[in-house]
Write a protein that holds these residues in place. Structure first.
Motif: not given
Length: 210
Positions: A5-6, A165, A169, A172-173, A176
């Motif tokens: 979960d982000r 996951t 996502l 993206e993680l 990040e």
């Protein structure tokens, strides 16, 4: 829910940055040094004298002394070398997504002999193995993720969390975390940084420390 979960990932990052004295590059510079020092199964005294202080700094030895663990290391050096070449050498260019516990279990099993515990704690074997193959072996820290579990259980949890996951996502993680490391300014992102294990670890930290 297993998938990352982000918000939990963000909470894990925040806890790391504000509640610990761990480096804000998430050990990026350490991983490059560790890779350069990796003995690839040739566990000589000259390697051990540099490796042991890192285990101490990461609080992996307590309550044993360096002398206690060194004695066990000397007793089991040949077994470490043998299981490294059988279990770890074939997967050293992969990450946890491409490796099963059964493929590598022999090596952390022997590592655990160096610091035997009644509970089968994951702390020592995870840190020892993580320093050698961080993309394959996730690190377990009681303060960070909590709970009492075997290393097999934790390895499986990290693997399932990442695999559950969605790929979008995941990407993206990765972007990040890469930016957070670059922003820290200690150096460029190490090309073999253990993204899957580190991001999953941060997400589990966020679940425990929301």
């Amino acid at each position: 829910m297993l998938a990352i979960d982000r918000k939990q990932f963000a909470a894990g990052v925040r806890w790391w940055q504000t509640k610990t004295n761990w480096p804000n590059d998430f050990h990026n510079s350490d991983y490059e040094v560790l890779a350069a020092q990796n003995p690839d199964g040739d566990f000589r005294d000259s390697w051990w004298v540099g490796f042991l202080p890192r285990l101490t700094t990461w609080k992996a030895l307590r309550p044993l002394s360096q002398a206690d663990v060194t004695s066990k290391f000397n007793e089991n050096r040949d077994y470490l070398a043998r299981t490294w070449h059988e279990a770890c050498a074939p997967v050293k260019d992969l990450d946890i997504t491409d490796v099963t516990w059964d493929q590598v279990r022999m090596f952390p099993g022997v590592v655990a002999w160096l610091k035997p515990t009644k509970s089968g704690s994951a702390v020592f074997p995870s840190k020892f193995c993580h320093f050698l193959l961080p993309r394959v072996f996730p690190v377990f820290d009681n303060a960070a993720v909590g709970g009492s579990c075997t290393y097999e259980t934790y390895f499986g949890l990290i693997k399932r969390v990442w695999e559950a996951t969605p790929a979008g996502l995941q990407a993206e993680l990765v972007a990040e975390l890469s930016q957070l490391i670059e922003d820290d300014g200690r150096g460029p992102l190490y090309e073999d940084f253990p993204m899957a294990t580190k991001i999953s670890e941060l997400a589990l930290i966020g679940r425990r420390h929301p």
